[in-house]
Design a protein around this motif. Structure first.
Motif, PDB file in Angstrom:
ATOM      1  N   LYS A  32       1.325  -1.545  -0.269  1.00 10.64           N
ATOM      2  CA  LYS A  32       0.197   0.243  -0.053  1.00 10.64           C
ATOM      3  C   LYS A  32       1.009   1.135   0.104  1.00 10.64           C
ATOM      4  O   LYS A  32       0.432   2.283  -0.371  1.00 10.64           O
ATOM      5  N   ASP A  33       2.402   1.031   1.162  1.00 11.29           N
ATOM      6  CA  ASP A  33       2.785   2.137   0.795  1.00 11.29           C
ATOM      7  C   ASP A  33       3.405   2.291  -0.398  1.00 11.29           C
ATOM      8  O   ASP A  33       3.766   3.659  -1.030  1.00 11.29           O
TER       9      ASP A  33
ATOM     10  N   GLU B   4       2.201   2.511  -4.019  1.00  8.89           N
ATOM     11  CA  GLU B   4       0.738   3.067  -3.624  1.00  8.89           C
ATOM     12  C   GLU B   4       1.075   4.404  -3.676  1.00  8.89           C
ATOM     13  O   GLU B   4       0.549   5.291  -4.652  1.00  8.89           O
ATOM     14  N   GLU B   5       0.771   4.860  -3.028  1.00  7.60           N
ATOM     15  CA  GLU B   5       0.919   5.538  -1.930  1.00  7.60           C
ATOM     16  C   GLU B   5       2.054   6.852  -2.467  1.00  7.60           C
ATOM     17  O   GLU B   5       1.995   7.730  -2.726  1.00  7.60           O
ATOM     18  N   TYR B   6       3.367   6.189  -2.357  1.00 16.05           N
ATOM     19  CA  TYR B   6       4.345   6.846  -2.981  1.00 16.05           C
ATOM     20  C   TYR B   6       4.342   7.891  -4.363  1.00 16.05           C
ATOM     21  O   TYR B   6       4.529   8.333  -5.129  1.00 16.05           O
TER      22      TYR B   6
ATOM     23  N   SER C 262       1.189   7.783  -5.595  1.00 19.36           N
ATOM     24  CA  SER C 262       0.349   8.792  -5.723  1.00 19.36           C
ATOM     25  C   SER C 262       0.613  10.127  -5.387  1.00 19.36           C
ATOM     26  O   SER C 262      -0.109  11.212  -6.289  1.00 19.36           O
ATOM     27  N   LEU C 263       1.386  10.465  -4.537  1.00 17.39           N
ATOM     28  CA  LEU C 263       2.119  11.290  -3.951  1.00 17.39           C
ATOM     29  C   LEU C 263       2.941  12.152  -5.215  1.00 17.39           C
ATOM     30  O   LEU C 263       3.051  13.478  -4.929  1.00 17.39           O
TER      31      LEU C 263
ATOM     32  N   LYS D 112      -5.382  11.519 -11.564  1.00 18.42           N
ATOM     33  CA  LYS D 112      -5.477  10.581 -10.477  1.00 18.42           C
ATOM     34  C   LYS D 112      -6.239  10.614  -9.581  1.00 18.42           C
ATOM     35  O   LYS D 112      -6.657   9.878  -8.714  1.00 18.42           O
TER      36      LYS D 112
ATOM     37  N   VAL E  32      -6.506  13.048  -7.196  1.00 16.00           N
ATOM     38  CA  VAL E  32      -6.043  12.964  -5.319  1.00 16.00           C
ATOM     39  C   VAL E  32      -7.072  14.183  -4.930  1.00 16.00           C
ATOM     40  O   VAL E  32      -6.871  14.714  -5.523  1.00 16.00           O
TER      41      VAL E  32
ATOM     42  N   THR F  25      -3.844  16.128   0.631  1.00 19.74           N
ATOM     43  CA  THR F  25      -2.833  16.208   1.441  1.00 19.74           C
ATOM     44  C   THR F  25      -1.965  15.820   0.358  1.00 19.74           C
ATOM     45  O   THR F  25      -1.129  15.724   0.468  1.00 19.74           O
ATOM     46  N   TYR F  26      -2.070  14.802  -1.213  1.00 22.10           N
ATOM     47  CA  TYR F  26      -1.682  15.116  -1.898  1.00 22.10           C
ATOM     48  C   TYR F  26      -0.702  15.778  -2.774  1.00 22.10           C
ATOM     49  O   TYR F  26       0.199  15.418  -3.470  1.00 22.10           O
TER      50      TYR F  26
END
Length: 377
Positions: A85-86, A88-90, A92-93, A343, A345, A348-349
């Motif tokens: 999940k991290d 995908e988080e990276y 997304s950011l 995306k 998003v 926060t992103y």
């Protein structure tokens, strides 16, 4: 035709050019700037793409696979994370474009001669980088798998077809079909918004000066701040109309839908609009003629097209050129546009590009206010 008269006119024109130092500098420096920009920025060879890794196995075998990716000039290890999940988080950011996910049973599967699956997650918001990254990943994975099969076949005395290697699967996030319109249309929206507002605003004060109406404004009790804001309001309205119109047409004609918040997009678009208007007003306060204003606008807009990531991936640019692109407002607004539109998003992103854009706004507005003085000079 008399040569003496001809040479007199020619000499007179050279004197005019010499006196117009601003235009002369732009005319001489523009070819050099264009050569350097096109020479360094126009590069479609994607190398050293940032890669984040989740190593669920944490064994010598998994580290060897990671080394195959990071020791090539295709990828650069950005860091390792604790869960898929991290990864995908990276992505997304916008910190990385590619993620490598190694399952916990990776080493066990290799020792049992059973095929193990490796996931490669790719950011599809930039189709050029996504296609290249997938090709690089498959190349590295297939070569490594063949090497494993050869080693296993020698140990067990089996044929290569009787042994198992790794099965690398690529997953494209945000733009699975890799449609170029989903990448280009958001960039075009930002480019239109910037170009129109900068060019129109850059003529605002120069036009007053050339027509002689600036003297009437100087005689009034209007403050410099009131004068600048009053002149910017009409162009702000035009900018809002252009932004909404391009978003609507992008959806109707090219089918590009806004996956994120429209209200957030309009709010952040307002920030970029203010920044573009301030840039145009800065040009207007410095330029003495409309020709100089046009030349300065082109000199500003050209790097925004080439260095912001609108046309060519910034990852392929030399570090110096990459950092020059980091001082352009268009660079951060493109991140915002593609983040919200492609995306989907939230805010926060987008903290990093928003902060960078706010800093540039304060700098440009501050310089504009300092350069502007309500005098005949």
């Amino acid at each position: 035709m008399r040569w003496k008269r001809l040479m007199t006119i020619t000499k007179k024109e050279f004197i005019h050019i010499k006196r117009d130092k601003a235009s002369l500098i732009i005319a001489l420096m523009m070819p050099i700037m264009m050569l350097l920009l096109f020479g360094f920025a126009v590069n479609t060879d994607i190398n050293n793409v940032d890669l984040v890794v989740y190593d669920g196995s944490r064994t010598a075998d998994s580290r060897e696979l990671i080394g195959k990716f990071t020791n090539s000039y295709y990828f650069t290890l950005y860091g390792e994370v604790n869960s898929p999940k991290d990864v995908e988080e990276y992505i997304s950011l916008g910190k990385v474009k590619v993620g490598l996910v190694i399952p916990p049973d990776y080493a066990k599967d290799l020792r049992r001669n059973s095929t193990t699956e490796i996931q490669v997650l790719v950011d599809g918001s930039d189709p050029t980088i996504a296609k290249t990254a997938m090709s690089y990943s498959l190349l590295i994975g297939n070569n490594y798998s063949l090497k494993l099969k050869e080693v296993q076949s020698k140990k067990a005395g089996l044929d290569n077809h009787q042994t198992s290697g790794i099965n690398l699967k690529s997953f494209v996030l945000y733009n699975p079909t890799l449609e170029s319109s989903k990448f280009n249309v958001p960039g075009v929206i930002g480019l239109i918004l910037q170009n129109i507002t900068v060019i129109l605003t850059s003529f605002a004060m120069v036009r007053e000066r050339e027509k002689g109406t600036i003297e009437q404004l100087i005689m009034t009790p209007v403050s410099p701040f009131e004068l600048i804001v009053g002149k910017l309001i009409p162009y702000t309205v035009i900018g809002f109309f252009d932004m909404l119109m391009t978003l609507l047409l992008g959806n109707i004609i090219f089918g590009v839908t806004i996956k994120g918040s429209i209200a957030l997009l309009i709010l952040l678009g307002t920030l970029f609009l203010i920044c573009s208007l301030a840039m145009g007003m800065l040009i207007s306060t410095v330029a003495k003629t409309q020709l100089q204003a046009m030349q300065a606008s082109i000199a500003l807009l050209l790097p925004s097209v080439l260095l912001s990531g609108f046309m060519f991936p910034r990852e392929a640019m030399p570090k110096v050129v990459y950092y020059i692109g980091s001082i352009l407002p268009m660079t951060y607004f493109l991140e915002i546009l593609r983040g919200i539109i492609v995306k989907g998003v939230g805010i926060t992103y987008l903290i990093s590009p928003i902060i960078s854009l706010l800093i540039l706004i304060f700098i440009i507005v501050g310089i504009t206010m300092k350069k502007f003085s309500k005098t005949l000079d």
